[in-house]
Design a protein around this motif. Sequence first.
Motif, PDB file in Angstrom:
ATOM      1  N   GLN A  43       0.844  -1.186   0.000  1.00  0.00           N
ATOM      2  CA  GLN A  43       0.000   0.000   0.000  1.00  0.00           C
ATOM      3  C   GLN A  43       0.887   1.247   0.000  1.00  0.00           C
ATOM      4  O   GLN A  43       2.030   1.207   0.469  1.00  0.00           O
ATOM      5  N   PRO A  44       0.386   2.388  -0.513  1.00  0.00           N
ATOM      6  CA  PRO A  44       1.225   3.592  -0.603  1.00  0.00           C
ATOM      7  C   PRO A  44       1.851   4.019   0.715  1.00  0.00           C
ATOM      8  O   PRO A  44       2.982   4.507   0.738  1.00  0.00           O
ATOM      9  N   GLU A  45       1.154   3.860   1.824  1.00  0.00           N
ATOM     10  CA  GLU A  45       1.701   4.251   3.119  1.00  0.00           C
ATOM     11  C   GLU A  45       2.167   3.048   3.930  1.00  0.00           C
ATOM     12  O   GLU A  45       2.421   3.168   5.133  1.00  0.00           O
ATOM     13  N   GLY A  46       2.271   1.896   3.293  1.00  0.00           N
ATOM     14  CA  GLY A  46       2.653   0.686   4.006  1.00  0.00           C
ATOM     15  C   GLY A  46       4.039   0.210   3.638  1.00  0.00           C
ATOM     16  O   GLY A  46       4.918   0.995   3.293  1.00  0.00           O
ATOM     17  N   PHE A  47       4.223  -1.088   3.702  1.00  0.00           N
ATOM     18  CA  PHE A  47       5.536  -1.671   3.441  1.00  0.00           C
ATOM     19  C   PHE A  47       5.480  -2.545   2.198  1.00  0.00           C
ATOM     20  O   PHE A  47       4.424  -3.051   1.806  1.00  0.00           O
ATOM     21  N   ASP A  48       6.635  -2.692   1.569  1.00  0.00           N
ATOM     22  CA  ASP A  48       6.739  -3.499   0.358  1.00  0.00           C
ATOM     23  C   ASP A  48       6.854  -4.972   0.724  1.00  0.00           C
ATOM     24  O   ASP A  48       7.527  -5.338   1.700  1.00  0.00           O
ATOM     25  N   CYS A  49       6.196  -5.817  -0.057  1.00  0.00           N
ATOM     26  CA  CYS A  49       6.269  -7.259   0.183  1.00  0.00           C
ATOM     27  C   CYS A  49       7.726  -7.709   0.202  1.00  0.00           C
ATOM     28  O   CYS A  49       8.496  -7.366  -0.707  1.00  0.00           O
ATOM     29  N   PRO A  50       8.140  -8.475   1.207  1.00  0.00           N
ATOM     30  CA  PRO A  50       9.522  -8.962   1.248  1.00  0.00           C
ATOM     31  C   PRO A  50       9.774 -10.129   0.304  1.00  0.00           C
ATOM     32  O   PRO A  50      10.872 -10.671   0.271  1.00  0.00           O
ATOM     33  N   GLY A  51       8.743 -10.513  -0.465  1.00  0.00           N
ATOM     34  CA  GLY A  51       8.896 -11.623  -1.382  1.00  0.00           C
ATOM     35  C   GLY A  51       9.345 -11.176  -2.756  1.00  0.00           C
ATOM     36  O   GLY A  51      10.432 -10.638  -2.940  1.00  0.00           O
ATOM     37  N   CYS A  52       8.476 -11.341  -3.751  1.00  0.00           N
ATOM     38  CA  CYS A  52       8.881 -11.132  -5.141  1.00  0.00           C
ATOM     39  C   CYS A  52       8.899  -9.652  -5.504  1.00  0.00           C
ATOM     40  O   CYS A  52       8.442  -8.794  -4.754  1.00  0.00           O
ATOM     41  N   ALA A  53       9.405  -9.371  -6.698  1.00  0.00           N
ATOM     42  CA  ALA A  53       9.608  -7.993  -7.152  1.00  0.00           C
ATOM     43  C   ALA A  53       8.561  -7.557  -8.162  1.00  0.00           C
ATOM     44  O   ALA A  53       8.775  -6.607  -8.909  1.00  0.00           O
ATOM     45  N   TRP A  54       7.401  -8.232  -8.213  1.00  0.00           N
ATOM     46  CA  TRP A  54       6.367  -7.815  -9.152  1.00  0.00           C
ATOM     47  C   TRP A  54       5.829  -6.450  -8.731  1.00  0.00           C
ATOM     48  O   TRP A  54       5.633  -6.194  -7.544  1.00  0.00           O
ATOM     49  N   THR A  81       8.554  -5.613   7.746  1.00  0.00           N
ATOM     50  CA  THR A  81       7.275  -5.212   8.347  1.00  0.00           C
ATOM     51  C   THR A  81       7.436  -4.398   9.623  1.00  0.00           C
ATOM     52  O   THR A  81       6.439  -3.916  10.168  1.00  0.00           O
ATOM     53  N   GLU A  82       8.671  -4.211  10.104  1.00  0.00           N
ATOM     54  CA  GLU A  82       8.871  -3.666  11.444  1.00  0.00           C
ATOM     55  C   GLU A  82       9.267  -2.191  11.430  1.00  0.00           C
ATOM     56  O   GLU A  82       9.914  -1.702  10.501  1.00  0.00           O
TER      57      GLU A  82
END
Length: 766
Positions: free
Chosen positions: A45-56, A515-516
């Motif tokens: 999400q724009p104000e959240g965190f990027d998935c630590p998995g894939c780069a899609w 996520t932290e």
Amino acid sequence: MSEKPRIRRYDEPAGGWGALWAVGSHLIEQDIPIKGATTLLRMNQPEGFDCPGCAWPDPKHTSSFEFCENGAKAIAWEVTTKRCTPEFFAEHSVTDLGGWSDYQLEMAGRLTHPMTYDAASDRYVPIGWDDAFATIARHLIALPDPNMAEFYTSGRTSNEAAFLYQLFVREFGTNNFPDCSNMCHEATSVGLPQSIGVGKGTVLLEDFDKTDCIFIFGQNPGTNSPRMMTSLRDASRRGVPIISFNPFRERALERFQAPQNPVEMLSLTSTPISEALHQVRVGGDIAVLKGLMKVMVEEDEQTRKENTGPILDWDFIRGHTTGVEALIVDLKTTTWPDIEARSGLQRSAIEEAAHIYMRAQRAIVVYGMGLTQHRHGARNVQQLANLCLLRGNIGKDGAGICPVRGHSNVQGDRTVGITEIPTPEFLSRLGSHFGFTPPQAHGHNVVTALEAMGRGQSRVFFAMGGNIAAAIPDWQVTHAAFRGLDLTVHVSTKLNRSHLVHGKAALILPCLGRTEIDRQAGGRQSVSVEDSMSMVHASRGMNRPASEHLRSEPAIVAGIARATLGKRSVVDWEGMVADYDRIRDAIEAVFPIFQGYNDRIRVPGGFHLTSMARERIWATPSGKANLLLYDGLSEDPDPEDAEILWLTSVRSHDQYNTTIYSMSDRYRGVFGRRDVLFISEAEIARRGLSPGDRVDLVTESSDGIERAVHGFELVPYAFPDRSCAAYYPETNPLVPLGAYDPMSFTPSYKGIPIRIRRAQPATEVR
């Protein structure tokens, strides 16, 4: 997640109720059903965190649910309530832990304290951060030559951490940057620049909404980048033909049930994905690509004779490329019997696919590690670029070449300086901005680092994330090299195999997860990452850290730099870590492409790093895109012995890189186990064996070393002749260290020549 070991047919589509059940099960298993669900709502999400998995990449208009099944597993894995504490290490010796599976090791939970190896007790024991930094500094300073240290990077490292890391290492005096991309998409980074001037893809996510057809080579999106399925589903539903080439009939390449679509979920329907799915032989991709181009060239000659219009985009070819005449000669002299034999496909199937491609005004060509991890992976990529260039499918909306990267910032790490072959221009800008002279000599990649370690020429290994001991090839050779080192250091969030394959001295440094909350002297911080399509965006953690003893990766780098370099350093490490805006300001000063970095990173969705090839500006010596030749059809050496099989390594659906989320792989019908060999019934019968038999897999090699894995069960699977597959990383020991692409040094994980032999009754099952 433990299940009774069994093999059973799984007929459900990719995604759907199975994906929802898996997400819920993993959240419950990690004891985070509420916290995990809340965290997922902030992912991508724009104000959240990027998935630590894939780069899609993320869509511009996000919904409340911008995560996939495997992204949810990555979050459950990181947000887990389980803790790997000093008490855990006191209970288990390193020798004992060496007998645990990779799944069991990571299920021990989040690391909570810095730990150091105590040889007397064969255990890891706690150590303070300052003492850990002093230990690293002591070993580094004692080296006669800075080039005797290796500095590895995982693709999950943020732009800010990666930039500080390369800055410290270069101020220390070396360009030794073995990187996880050396083992996956290095063939892209090396091969594509020679073709089109850049080592990245040329498409944006919105191009999938404009394209007329999509060709997919060697990529399993349902497991490796599941959010890609939304784009493929949408394209399929509006009538865009999707043509896939892969040894497996991967479930997600066949049909997909969108978990966010209530109609499909409630009606138990699904969307067909591939109009045609061609099961190419392992190592047969170049043959397919040359076959497709041969059809195009022959049809073009015929239509031009008949004045019915060209098939090739001659305006583009003449204005933007070189080498077409030689390529046409090569294609004409390549025979169909040879193409059919090497690809495993009939001429008619290749011709049908070529006609679909020729009818499309705009085509996207997607590929994954099924193309790059071969002995000639870079050449593979270049032939794929040829396919795009002949139809002008680079540099226009709805078209382009699309490498699907793995980890969420593996591309960004390279953009901000993690490379063993830095350009003089980059080193000049770095040195001028900070006021020191960076080393000029090229450093080590993963293969050359392992070779140097094996010769005793490297003595210290530092890893910023990852699980290199599992990811590397030729374990009996490479693990011995690690154990001979003076010091190994791993910055990690969870226990993994690399902590157990250690040097004489060893440290585990626990870091914050994606996520932290990252709070420094200047307040709460955000980091940034670059996705597969060169979009750079911010990531800001929301959860309380798993332990008060965790530090961020930038803070860890700065601590080591201060301890090692002392007063001779020209960098204000404390100031950089206090406020990550300062790191981004420095990145912008060294890399002009990041102009306005801090302002642009605060815009929801981030910004795009301009691709010159997308603008049809070719950063090659000729100033044009190059149509490059490859002599022959085999991307791996092809032995004549019919008993030899080509093994390709694959991930299970409950896996990301070396991280094993469970022992099952539901799309392939494997539950509670990983000790299987997928192979056709014809190949089983040809060897006088039966389904369910146990076999050993032995590499065909000429160096006198027997590389084998033992006790794999034969599982009948629709697979091309002389081809088979088994799970990564369990089959990595079969890949000789010397079996790599000479252009990119990428190990040939997807093309391993093996023999199978009946396992002895005493063989221990893996």
